[in-house]
Design a protein around this motif. Structure first.
Motif, mmCIF file in Angstrom:
data_model
loop_
_atom_site.group_PDB
_atom_site.id
_atom_site.type_symbol
_atom_site.label_atom_id
_atom_site.label_comp_id
_atom_site.label_asym_id
_atom_site.label_seq_id
_atom_site.Cartn_x
_atom_site.Cartn_y
_atom_site.Cartn_z
ATOM 1 N N ALA A 192 0.852 -1.195 0.000
ATOM 2 C CA ALA A 192 0.000 0.000 0.000
ATOM 3 C C ALA A 192 0.885 1.241 0.000
ATOM 4 O O ALA A 192 1.812 1.356 0.804
ATOM 5 C CB ALA A 192 -0.916 -0.005 1.217
ATOM 6 N N VAL A 193 0.582 2.176 -0.902
ATOM 7 C CA VAL A 193 1.365 3.401 -1.062
ATOM 8 C C VAL A 193 0.704 4.542 -0.294
ATOM 9 O O VAL A 193 -0.496 4.774 -0.423
ATOM 10 C CB VAL A 193 1.494 3.768 -2.550
ATOM 11 N N ASP A 194 1.511 5.226 0.525
ATOM 12 C CA ASP A 194 1.022 6.335 1.340
ATOM 13 C C ASP A 194 -0.259 5.935 2.068
ATOM 14 O O ASP A 194 -1.321 6.547 1.897
ATOM 15 C CB ASP A 194 0.772 7.552 0.455
ATOM 16 N N PRO A 195 -0.184 4.890 2.913
ATOM 17 C CA PRO A 195 -1.401 4.294 3.471
ATOM 18 C C PRO A 195 -2.098 5.121 4.541
ATOM 19 O O PRO A 195 -3.262 4.880 4.844
ATOM 20 C CB PRO A 195 -0.880 2.989 4.081
ATOM 21 N N GLY A 196 -1.411 6.065 5.133
ATOM 22 C CA GLY A 196 -2.020 6.852 6.195
ATOM 23 C C GLY A 196 -1.850 6.185 7.551
ATOM 24 O O GLY A 196 -1.800 4.954 7.656
ATOM 25 N N PRO A 197 -1.765 6.973 8.614
ATOM 26 C CA PRO A 197 -1.463 6.424 9.942
ATOM 27 C C PRO A 197 -2.514 5.452 10.475
ATOM 28 O O PRO A 197 -2.174 4.498 11.167
ATOM 29 C CB PRO A 197 -1.350 7.668 10.838
ATOM 30 N N GLU A 198 -3.784 5.684 10.177
ATOM 31 C CA GLU A 198 -4.822 4.807 10.714
ATOM 32 C C GLU A 198 -4.724 3.411 10.106
ATOM 33 O O GLU A 198 -4.841 2.404 10.814
ATOM 34 C CB GLU A 198 -6.206 5.406 10.459
ATOM 35 N N ARG A 199 -4.527 3.347 8.800
ATOM 36 C CA ARG A 199 -4.394 2.027 8.167
ATOM 37 C C ARG A 199 -3.152 1.300 8.659
ATOM 38 O O ARG A 199 -3.180 0.091 8.909
ATOM 39 C CB ARG A 199 -4.344 2.183 6.645
ATOM 40 N N VAL A 200 -2.071 2.025 8.826
ATOM 41 C CA VAL A 200 -0.839 1.407 9.339
ATOM 42 C C VAL A 200 -1.067 0.876 10.746
ATOM 43 O O VAL A 200 -0.663 -0.245 11.084
ATOM 44 C CB VAL A 200 0.326 2.420 9.321
ATOM 45 N N ARG A 201 -1.740 1.691 11.577
ATOM 46 C CA ARG A 201 -2.002 1.254 12.966
ATOM 47 C C ARG A 201 -2.809 -0.032 12.982
ATOM 48 O O ARG A 201 -2.477 -0.973 13.708
ATOM 49 C CB ARG A 201 -2.740 2.358 13.718
ATOM 50 N N ARG A 202 -3.870 -0.108 12.176
ATOM 51 C CA ARG A 202 -4.706 -1.312 12.162
ATOM 52 C C ARG A 202 -3.911 -2.531 11.682
ATOM 53 O O ARG A 202 -4.031 -3.618 12.240
ATOM 54 C CB ARG A 202 -5.926 -1.100 11.264
ATOM 55 N N ALA A 203 -3.102 -2.315 10.659
ATOM 56 C CA ALA A 203 -2.339 -3.437 10.112
ATOM 57 C C ALA A 203 -1.309 -3.951 11.116
ATOM 58 O O ALA A 203 -1.158 -5.163 11.312
ATOM 59 C CB ALA A 203 -1.642 -3.015 8.818
#
Length: 551
Positions: free
Chosen positions: A224-235
């Protein structure tokens, strides 16, 4: 960047996020200035550059562990090949400058190996990196290496040479994404051994620029490119929960209804020994012995081999250790053995076929004598198998040879399609078989393991490969003899369930893969595994097989 997501082949599980950093490009080759004034001095400078590259790779190998060390020692032998110096001399005689004669010699070597096909393509792919390193050494420039942005990063590259992969620092490089490569490439194998999330065969990664944040899932192959902090946190939280759940997975391999499946580790050298022995496994399913042979000018003595094997057997007291005898030839030539002039070494004298010559037979007898001596001195349950067996006669002769040396449990690798097709006959003379799915898939689908353009054919979910596994497993059931898998396919948790559904009795993999495979097996009954296997077998291709099993 227009696409928010990219997909490739996930080859090493895990999730990580960091800015991308691209592998630095190799040094540019200067313009050819024409004939050297002193060709003798120019040749001496070029051969000194080759020696510097070999020495650098050997030094890296000494600092590396496990598969990385093996690969680097093998790479270090290539610049020292006298034929390479001969081609440089020829280029100088034809009027090229030293850098161009040096680069041309490597390119000529590469063309020859690519024309040979098969396993030699693996060496051919690595020659570009060796060429770039040698040219840099000749020009007095820094050798190509990894980026150093000053913070953790996701390494992005067209492909990675073994020297680069082996030098990865997991505290800095959090994941790897390559445009090329396949499931059994050096990048895949070494990343998995290091526990680094990795995605290969992701062509869209060519558009990734330095500093762009990316999220890498080495299980699904998603980038994922430039996924954003929320998506990174969930992952990352999801991966942490998965890791915590796997940490509680202990004990022998079992399906949900109690069907036993031995979970074993692959072992490449004594450098891997501590981690392999500490893993919660039932032993070693593949002990590769090439490390004793490949980086030397003379064959190891029986005493040297005995000491090395005894060290492994002592670490696995009371557990099974399956020793694979020397698998040399093709991309792993021996300096002290005459492999002959083979137009296609991948289909030539390698593995057990070395024993067709008097010198090769002596090597095998010495190795079996050493294994027998070490087994007698220890308390491990030692099994021995031969690579590249194709016929019942070869299996019978190897088993007899093992028993002559006091080794009572003798088996064969099934990595040649002929052996899978005739597995029932081969098991008449052997005590067990172990499927090397990397090579079996390569030979069955006529697709070189290192050719990223053929990654779909090299996928271990290919139904044709699973058909061959099914044939061998059925022969094992009918004969009452174990048939395991020691290729990369064993480390895919869902595919492991399919393999068990086909009748495979043991799975051997990198130590880091065991918890996930154990947990997946424990979530399904044997009948459910059989249903998954049937779904995969009835698919038209690997992608469909994976989808049908995942439903």
């Amino acid at each position: 960047m227009t696409a928010a997501e990219m997909t490739g082949i996930g080859v090493s599980p895990g999730v990580a996020s960091a800015p991308a950093a691209r592998l630095a490009p190799p040094p540019a080759l200067p313009a050819d200035t024409g004939p050297e004034a002193d060709t003798g001095a120019a040749l001496a400078s070029a051969t000194a550059a080759l020696a510097a590259v070999a020495a650098d790779l050997e030094a890296r190998a000494e600092r590396a562990d496990g598969p990385a060390a093996e690969v680097l020692y093998a790479q270090a032998m290539i610049p020292e090949d006298p034929a390479l110096a001969d081609r440089i001399a020829q280029g100088l005689a034809e009027g090229r400058s030293a850098p161009h004669a040096l680069a041309g010699a490597f390119d000529s070597f590469k063309a020859s190996l690519e024309a040979a096909g098969g396993y030699l393509a693996e060496r051919a792919a690595d020659l570009d990196d060796l060429r770039d390193r040698a040219v840099a050494a000749l020009l007095g420039l820094p050798m190509p290496g990894l980026p150093d942005p000053g913070h953790p990063y996701v390494l992005v590259a067209r492909d990675l040479a073994p020297a680069d992969t082996a030098a990865l620092d997991p505290s800095t490089v959090v994941a790897v994404v390559t445009e090329q490569g396949g499931p059994t490439s050096h990048t895949a194998i070494l990343a998995k051994s290091m526990g680094l999330p990795a995605v290969v065969a992701c062509p869209d990664a060519a558009a990734l620029a330095d500093g762009v944040p990316v999220l890498v899932d080495g299980r699904t192959g998603l980038v994922a490119v430039d996924p954003g902090p929320e998506r990174v946190r969930r992952a990352l939280e999801g991966e942490a929960r998965r890791t915590e759940a796997l940490a509680g997975s202990r004990g022998p391999g079992r399906t949900a209804d109690g069907h036993a499946v031995q979970l074993l580790v692959n072992l490449g050298s004594p450098a891997d020994l501590d981690a392999a022995a500490a893993a919660d496994s039932e032993g070693v399913g593949l002990f590769r012995t090439e490390f004793l042979f490949l980086d030397r000018e003379t064959a190891p003595t029986v005493e040297e081999q005995t000491a090395a094997y005894a060290q492994v057997f002592a670490a696995f007291q009371g557990r099974k250790v399956v020793v694979r005898t020397l698998d040399a030839g093709a991309d792993k030539p021996l300096a002290f053995a005459d492999h002959g002039d083979e137009p296609n070494p991948a289909l030539g004298v390698r593995g057990i076929r070395l024993a067709r010559t008097a010198a090769g037979a002596a090597l095998l007898d010495d190795q079996l004598a050493a294994i027998g001596a070490a087994a007698t001195a220890g308390d491990a349950d030692v099994w021995v198998m031969a690579p590249m067996v194709a016929t019942q006669a070869e299996a019978r002769a190897f088993a007899a040879r093992c028993r002559d040396h006091g080794l009572d449990t003798a088996g064969t690798m099934i990595e040649v399609p002929a052996a899978a097709l005739r597995a029932a006959r081969i098991l008449d003379d052997c005590d067990f078989a172990s499927l090397g799915t990397n090579d079996l898939g390569q030979y069955a689908l006529a697709a070189d393991r290192m050719n990223g353009a053929l990654a779909d054919l090299l996928d271990p979910w290919q139904p044709a490969l699973l058909d061959l596994v099914s044939l061998a497993a059925e022969a094992g059931r009918e004969s009452g003899k174990p048939v395991g898998v020691c290729g990369e396919a064993a480390s895919d948790p869902l595919l492991a369930c399919v393999l068990v559904g086909l009748g495979v009795t043991s799975l051997s993999m990198a130590p880091s893969a065991i918890p996930a495979v154990r947990a997946e097996l424990a979530s399904r009954t044997l009948d459910e595994c059989a249903v998954l296997a049937a779904e995969a077998l009835h698919a038209d291709d690997a992608a469909e097989a994976r989808r049908r099993a995942a439903c």
